[in-house]
Motif scaffolding. Structure first.
Motif, PDB file in Angstrom:
ATOM      1  N   TRP A 216       0.937  -1.326   0.055  1.00  0.00           N
ATOM      2  CA  TRP A 216       0.038  -0.007  -0.124  1.00  0.00           C
ATOM      3  C   TRP A 216       0.928   1.177   0.106  1.00  0.00           C
ATOM      4  CZ3 TRP A 216      -4.369  -1.369   4.040  1.00  0.00           C
ATOM      5  CH2 TRP A 216      -5.336  -2.271   3.501  1.00  0.00           C
ATOM      6  N   GLY A 217       1.896   1.372   0.802  1.00  0.00           N
ATOM      7  CA  GLY A 217       2.520   2.429   0.913  1.00  0.00           C
ATOM      8  C   GLY A 217       3.568   2.806  -0.502  1.00  0.00           C
ATOM      9  N   LEU A 218       3.841   1.757  -1.030  1.00  0.00           N
ATOM     10  CA  LEU A 218       4.443   2.060  -2.389  1.00  0.00           C
ATOM     11  C   LEU A 218       3.600   2.485  -3.472  1.00  0.00           C
ATOM     12  CD1 LEU A 218       6.885  -1.264  -2.122  1.00  0.00           C
ATOM     13  CD2 LEU A 218       7.329   1.206  -1.562  1.00  0.00           C
ATOM     14  N   LEU A 219       2.316   2.359  -3.487  1.00  0.00           N
ATOM     15  CA  LEU A 219       1.359   2.303  -4.476  1.00  0.00           C
ATOM     16  C   LEU A 219       0.540   3.697  -4.411  1.00  0.00           C
ATOM     17  CD1 LEU A 219      -0.152  -1.293  -5.093  1.00  0.00           C
ATOM     18  CD2 LEU A 219       1.918  -0.051  -6.326  1.00  0.00           C
ATOM     19  N   ARG A 220       0.413   4.276  -3.103  1.00  0.00           N
ATOM     20  CA  ARG A 220      -0.428   5.438  -3.002  1.00  0.00           C
ATOM     21  C   ARG A 220       0.248   6.777  -3.563  1.00  0.00           C
ATOM     22  NH1 ARG A 220      -2.515   4.369   3.089  1.00  0.00           N
ATOM     23  NH2 ARG A 220      -4.044   2.563   2.668  1.00  0.00           N
ATOM     24  N   ASP A 221      -0.419   7.357  -4.184  1.00  0.00           N
ATOM     25  CA  ASP A 221       0.144   8.646  -4.655  1.00  0.00           C
ATOM     26  C   ASP A 221       1.251   8.535  -5.856  1.00  0.00           C
ATOM     27  OD1 ASP A 221      -1.860   9.964  -3.199  1.00  0.00           O
ATOM     28  OD2 ASP A 221      -0.433  10.312  -1.651  1.00  0.00           O
ATOM     29  N   LYS A 222       1.393   7.390  -6.261  1.00  0.00           N
ATOM     30  CA  LYS A 222       2.640   7.086  -7.411  1.00  0.00           C
ATOM     31  C   LYS A 222       1.901   6.479  -8.592  1.00  0.00           C
ATOM     32  CE  LYS A 222       6.003   6.482  -3.899  1.00  0.00           C
ATOM     33  NZ  LYS A 222       7.104   5.703  -3.263  1.00  0.00           N
ATOM     34  N   GLY A 223       0.728   7.038  -9.194  1.00  0.00           N
ATOM     35  CA  GLY A 223       0.178   6.468 -10.285  1.00  0.00           C
ATOM     36  C   GLY A 223       0.348   7.101 -11.362  1.00  0.00           C
ATOM     37  N   PRO A 224      -0.119   7.073 -12.661  1.00  0.00           N
ATOM     38  CA  PRO A 224       0.185   7.814 -13.830  1.00  0.00           C
ATOM     39  C   PRO A 224      -0.231   9.291 -13.578  1.00  0.00           C
ATOM     40  CG  PRO A 224      -0.968   5.733 -14.481  1.00  0.00           C
ATOM     41  CD  PRO A 224      -1.002   5.931 -12.832  1.00  0.00           C
ATOM     42  N   ALA A 225      -1.484   9.515 -12.966  1.00  0.00           N
ATOM     43  CA  ALA A 225      -1.905  10.844 -12.730  1.00  0.00           C
ATOM     44  C   ALA A 225      -0.820  11.882 -11.823  1.00  0.00           C
ATOM     45  CB  ALA A 225      -3.062  11.002 -11.903  1.00  0.00           C
ATOM     46  N   ALA A 226      -0.213  11.261 -10.966  1.00  0.00           N
ATOM     47  CA  ALA A 226       0.943  11.959 -10.047  1.00  0.00           C
ATOM     48  C   ALA A 226       2.097  12.268 -11.125  1.00  0.00           C
ATOM     49  CB  ALA A 226       1.290  11.372  -9.105  1.00  0.00           C
TER      50      ALA A 226
END
Length: 344
Positions: A216-226
């Motif tokens: 969870w900590g590695l995936l949050r706020d690190k998607g294509p939109a960011a």
């Protein structure tokens, strides 16, 4: 106001609730080549192998599954080959529940995190759960607690990877959807442990689910939109805006710029004989600003700070030599020069 027919019956269809299942929403959940390329390509491979498992030659299928099994014996001989090959098959063929979950869960995770991170979560859950269940078997055989036949068994499928993606996806959803997904996933794991039809798979599913939750900590706020937001960042202006309390009228106090150079207000005389003061350590910019102020001072304040108009001779002591006039006078006195300058 609803439209009604002559009999008084409403002609407008009732609106569906927000939770109603619509065909368009279900179609958008399916993987597409442009939106979810990893899930789409992987699903095509799984579809081909599932069809071959159900309708291919039985002897050939069994041989391929044995060679792709991640049992302890194959892991000791060629671990990388069997770890990848075992993820190309669906246990149960076309009618497996994990095949449907793969299409829905993995595509939803890829839309939120991208193909690379989704593949990483899937592979991480598949590998860790496989090693966590097969290595203890090898140790038990070596210790004499299990027969040697336990080293050779069929262990293949995508269930560990799907469970890891389910756990990772739950962390990216809202509170209600998050706990709903986790509740259903843990219910499936509990059912496997109660039935205990396949001990290794029954313990591997909760291990894979916890592996996905650990991401969870590695995936949050690190998607294509960011990432796109970071790429579209626009640098600030080269010249900083005025700070609070700075004036721009005549006689206003000095204005301090970012960079360490004090700038005079309009109409203010330069202090200390025309030299500008430097505030702080401006580095190279401060040296350049000092040179500009020095040149401006020398141009605007010649002859001790008094500048005359263009075309008027400067006031100098003594007689001013002029060209000989027709009447023979050779020069004029200082008084004549002063009178001439006074008439400008």
């Amino acid at each position: 106001m609803n439209e009604v027919d002559p009999d008084g019956m409403s002609l407008r269809r009732p609106r569906r609730g927000p939770g109603a299942l619509r065909p368009g929403r279900l179609l958008r959940a399916l993987p597409t080549p442009s939106g979810t390329p990893f899930t789409f390509c992987y699903a095509l491979v799984l579809l081909a192998t599932a069809i071959y498992t159900d309708y291919g030659d039985e002897a050939t299928v069994n041989e391929l599954l044995r060679e792709s099994s991640t049992d302890a014996a194959h892991l000791a001989e060629q671990p990388l080959v069997v770890l990848l090959a075992s993820a190309l098959w669906i246990a149960g063929g076309l009618y497996s529940l994990y095949g449907i979950l793969f299409v829905l869960v993995v595509s939803a995770l890829e839309r939120r995190t991208g193909g690379a991170r989704t593949a990483g979560v899937f592979l991480l859950g598949h590998v860790l759960a496989t090693l966590a269940t097969e290595l203890p078997v090898a140790g038990a055989v070596a210790a004499g607690r299990l027969p040697e036949a336990s080293l050779h068994r069929l262990d293949y499928g995508i269930s560990f990877g799907v469970m890891a993606c389910t756990g990772a996806l739950a962390g990216l959803l809202g509170p209600r959807a998050k706990w709903t997904v986790l509740g259903l996933a843990f219910l499936m794991c509990a059912q496997d442990l109660v039935e205990f039809a396949d001990p290794l798979a029954s313990w591997g599913h909760p291990i894979a689910l916890l592996t996905g939750m650990a991401c969870w900590g590695l995936l949050r706020d690190k998607g294509p939109a960011a990432a796109s937001a970071a790429d579209g960042a626009v640098p600030g202006p080269l010249r900083a805006p005025r700070e609070a309390g700075e004036g721009g009228a005549a006689g206003a106090p000095q204005q301090r710029l970012r960079g360490g150079v004090a700038r005079r207000g309009t109409g203010e005389e330069p202090p200390d004989g025309g030299r500008a003061e430097l505030v702080g350590d401006g580095g190279v910019q401060a040296e350049a600003a000092r040179d500009v102020v020095r040149v401006e001072h020398e141009l605007r304040h010649p002859h001790g700070g008094e500048a005359g108009r263009v075309g008027v001779p400067p006031r100098v002591p003594g007689a001013v030599p002029l060209a000989r006039a027709a009447d023979g006078r050779g020069e004029q006195r200082r008084s004549d020069a002063d009178a001439l300058q006074a008439g400008r």
